[in-house]
Design a protein around this motif. Structure first.
Motif, PDB file in Angstrom:
ATOM      1  N   GLU A  74       2.363 -23.339   8.215  1.00 13.55           N
ATOM      2  CA  GLU A  74       1.736 -22.545   7.070  1.00 13.55           C
ATOM      3  C   GLU A  74       0.613 -23.539   6.625  1.00 13.55           C
ATOM      4  N   ILE A  75      -0.681 -23.125   6.693  1.00 12.21           N
ATOM      5  CA  ILE A  75      -1.710 -24.115   6.405  1.00 12.21           C
ATOM      6  C   ILE A  75      -2.247 -23.640   4.566  1.00 12.21           C
ATOM      7  N   THR A  76      -2.337 -24.574   3.838  1.00 10.35           N
ATOM      8  CA  THR A  76      -2.830 -24.290   2.660  1.00 10.35           C
ATOM      9  C   THR A  76      -3.992 -25.289   2.385  1.00 10.35           C
ATOM     10  N   THR A  77      -5.236 -24.559   2.141  1.00 15.35           N
ATOM     11  CA  THR A  77      -6.423 -25.626   1.753  1.00 15.35           C
ATOM     12  C   THR A  77      -6.666 -25.150   0.336  1.00 15.35           C
ATOM     13  N   VAL A  78      -6.824 -26.473  -0.215  1.00 20.12           N
ATOM     14  CA  VAL A  78      -6.960 -26.572  -1.775  1.00 20.12           C
ATOM     15  C   VAL A  78      -8.323 -27.183  -1.823  1.00 20.12           C
ATOM     16  N   ILE A  79      -9.210 -26.461  -2.614  1.00 23.04           N
ATOM     17  CA  ILE A  79     -10.496 -26.755  -3.000  1.00 23.04           C
ATOM     18  C   ILE A  79     -10.603 -27.151  -4.748  1.00 23.04           C
ATOM     19  N   GLU A  80     -10.965 -28.358  -4.929  1.00 23.45           N
ATOM     20  CA  GLU A  80     -10.771 -28.918  -6.223  1.00 23.45           C
ATOM     21  C   GLU A  80     -12.293 -29.520  -6.727  1.00 23.45           C
ATOM     22  N   ARG A  81     -12.772 -29.251  -7.875  1.00 20.28           N
ATOM     23  CA  ARG A  81     -14.106 -29.602  -8.488  1.00 20.28           C
ATOM     24  C   ARG A  81     -13.914 -29.653  -9.969  1.00 20.28           C
ATOM     25  N   GLU A  82     -14.250 -30.970 -10.215  1.00 21.10           N
ATOM     26  CA  GLU A  82     -13.873 -31.139 -11.729  1.00 21.10           C
ATOM     27  C   GLU A  82     -12.692 -30.377 -12.198  1.00 21.10           C
ATOM     28  N   ASP A  83     -12.560 -29.528 -13.250  1.00 18.00           N
ATOM     29  CA  ASP A  83     -11.293 -28.985 -13.528  1.00 18.00           C
ATOM     30  C   ASP A  83     -11.083 -27.666 -12.826  1.00 18.00           C
TER      31      ASP A  83
ATOM     32  N   LEU B 246     -15.158 -25.689   7.073  1.00 22.34           N
ATOM     33  CA  LEU B 246     -14.938 -24.583   5.664  1.00 22.34           C
ATOM     34  C   LEU B 246     -16.396 -24.774   5.140  1.00 22.34           C
ATOM     35  N   THR B 247     -17.044 -23.900   4.823  1.00 23.64           N
ATOM     36  CA  THR B 247     -18.151 -23.473   4.122  1.00 23.64           C
ATOM     37  C   THR B 247     -18.171 -22.662   2.728  1.00 23.64           C
ATOM     38  N   ILE B 248     -18.221 -23.465   1.760  1.00 21.94           N
ATOM     39  CA  ILE B 248     -18.029 -22.853   0.432  1.00 21.94           C
ATOM     40  C   ILE B 248     -19.395 -22.746  -0.368  1.00 21.94           C
ATOM     41  N   VAL B 249     -19.445 -21.732  -1.091  1.00 20.88           N
ATOM     42  CA  VAL B 249     -20.554 -21.645  -1.947  1.00 20.88           C
ATOM     43  C   VAL B 249     -20.140 -21.083  -3.181  1.00 20.88           C
ATOM     44  N   ASP B 250     -20.874 -21.408  -4.402  1.00 20.58           N
ATOM     45  CA  ASP B 250     -20.420 -20.983  -5.794  1.00 20.58           C
ATOM     46  C   ASP B 250     -20.566 -19.535  -6.131  1.00 20.58           C
ATOM     47  N   LYS B 251     -20.596 -19.316  -7.157  1.00 29.48           N
ATOM     48  CA  LYS B 251     -21.019 -17.843  -7.860  1.00 29.48           C
ATOM     49  C   LYS B 251     -22.369 -17.660  -7.774  1.00 29.48           C
ATOM     50  N   ALA B 252     -23.338 -18.636  -7.809  1.00 32.03           N
ATOM     51  CA  ALA B 252     -24.601 -18.373  -7.434  1.00 32.03           C
ATOM     52  C   ALA B 252     -24.986 -18.177  -6.247  1.00 32.03           C
ATOM     53  N   GLY B 253     -24.232 -18.491  -5.161  1.00 29.28           N
ATOM     54  CA  GLY B 253     -24.594 -18.449  -3.970  1.00 29.28           C
ATOM     55  C   GLY B 253     -24.946 -20.044  -3.510  1.00 29.28           C
ATOM     56  N   LEU B 254     -24.849 -20.702  -4.174  1.00 26.55           N
ATOM     57  CA  LEU B 254     -25.310 -22.173  -3.804  1.00 26.55           C
ATOM     58  C   LEU B 254     -24.057 -22.974  -3.201  1.00 26.55           C
ATOM     59  N   PRO B 255     -24.421 -23.848  -2.254  1.00 24.44           N
ATOM     60  CA  PRO B 255     -23.435 -24.761  -1.623  1.00 24.44           C
ATOM     61  C   PRO B 255     -22.697 -25.293  -2.657  1.00 24.44           C
ATOM     62  N   LEU B 256     -21.271 -25.498  -2.582  1.00 24.87           N
ATOM     63  CA  LEU B 256     -20.425 -26.058  -3.608  1.00 24.87           C
ATOM     64  C   LEU B 256     -20.278 -27.531  -3.159  1.00 24.87           C
ATOM     65  N   THR B 257     -20.866 -28.532  -3.806  1.00 27.86           N
ATOM     66  CA  THR B 257     -20.771 -29.881  -3.387  1.00 27.86           C
ATOM     67  C   THR B 257     -19.953 -30.575  -4.208  1.00 27.86           C
ATOM     68  N   ALA B 258     -19.511 -31.823  -3.743  1.00 22.98           N
ATOM     69  CA  ALA B 258     -18.886 -32.869  -4.283  1.00 22.98           C
ATOM     70  C   ALA B 258     -17.476 -32.370  -4.675  1.00 22.98           C
ATOM     71  N   ALA B 259     -16.925 -31.686  -3.826  1.00 25.59           N
ATOM     72  CA  ALA B 259     -15.487 -31.113  -4.067  1.00 25.59           C
ATOM     73  C   ALA B 259     -14.666 -31.827  -3.201  1.00 25.59           C
ATOM     74  N   LYS B 260     -13.443 -31.659  -3.571  1.00 28.91           N
ATOM     75  CA  LYS B 260     -12.226 -32.377  -3.029  1.00 28.91           C
ATOM     76  C   LYS B 260     -11.691 -31.257  -2.318  1.00 28.91           C
ATOM     77  N   VAL B 261     -11.685 -31.399  -1.016  1.00 29.37           N
ATOM     78  CA  VAL B 261     -10.827 -30.387  -0.121  1.00 29.37           C
ATOM     79  C   VAL B 261      -9.787 -31.049   0.645  1.00 29.37           C
ATOM     80  N   LYS B 262      -8.767 -30.436   0.566  1.00 31.52           N
ATOM     81  CA  LYS B 262      -7.649 -30.976   1.583  1.00 31.52           C
ATOM     82  C   LYS B 262      -6.872 -29.661   2.169  1.00 31.52           C
ATOM     83  N   LEU B 263      -6.450 -30.219   3.258  1.00 27.82           N
ATOM     84  CA  LEU B 263      -5.742 -29.048   4.135  1.00 27.82           C
ATOM     85  C   LEU B 263      -4.189 -29.561   4.078  1.00 27.82           C
ATOM     86  N   ILE B 264      -3.150 -28.857   3.574  1.00 24.80           N
ATOM     87  CA  ILE B 264      -1.917 -29.049   3.764  1.00 24.80           C
ATOM     88  C   ILE B 264      -1.165 -28.115   4.721  1.00 24.80           C
ATOM     89  N   ALA B 265      -0.678 -29.095   5.668  1.00 26.99           N
ATOM     90  CA  ALA B 265       0.225 -28.126   6.745  1.00 26.99           C
ATOM     91  C   ALA B 265       1.705 -28.332   6.602  1.00 26.99           C
TER      92      ALA B 265
END
Length: 181
Positions: free
Chosen positions: A158-167, A104-123
């Protein structure tokens, strides 16, 4: 004496309601057997439903649905305000009991890589709650998260991907069909 004036006792054969041979009639026996089979099958299905209940119905389903409906606009607005975008490299048909890479590749609003996020996959397996699992994706590079996933049962998941960073929280769903080789 005419036939019309004959009484019940003068008939040569007993009428059908009094005849004990009626229960030996194959049609009567067939109908009784059919009713008995239907009852036994229904009792079996009802018992099976209670014994194998996977418990997939949420206890507070009505309240959760009301909450979702009331807050749907808030969820959509908050998600749009985050501006996160993702590119998921998830396999379409993973093979049962075989490690499959999820990336999974994630970028923020400014187009920069989203770092230090908690990412989990729930199957979530709709037909068997005991097989459900979740796995954390590790950040292997700036904004790139990976994990190897192994499915223990074939079928639809059913695969749910949850991305969390800060709040902030962002999630999305996919469906996977697990196959045998």
């Amino acid at each position: 004496m005419s036939e019309l004036s004959m009484n019940k006792d003068s008939y040569p054969h007993k009428i059908s309601q009094d005849n004990p041979k009626g229960l030996k009639n194959p049609w009567v026996l067939g109908w009784l057997a059919l009713v008995a089979v239907v009852l036994v099958v229904n009792i079996g299905f009802i018992s099976l439903a209670f014994i194998t209940n996977p418990g997939l119905v949420d206890e507070d389903y009505y309240e959760n649905a009301e909450d979702y409906e009331e807050n749907l606009v808030k969820y959509r607005t908050a998600r749009a305000a985050l501006g996160w975008t993702y590119q998921a490299a998830f396999p379409n048909n993973p093979v049962i009991n075989k490690k499959t890479p999820y990336r999974l590749t994630i970028v923020d609003k400014a187009g920069l890589p989203l770092t230090a996020a908690k990412v989990k996959l729930i199957a979530y397996r709709p037909s068997d709650a005991s097989a459900d699992f979740e796995i954390a994706l590790s950040e292997v590079d700036a904004g790139i998260y990976e994990a190897d996933v192994t499915y223990s049962l074939k079928g639809i998941w059913e695969i749910t991907t949850v991305i969390e960073r800060e709040d902030s929280k962002y999630d999305f769903k996919r469906r996977a069909s697990i196959v045998t080789e």
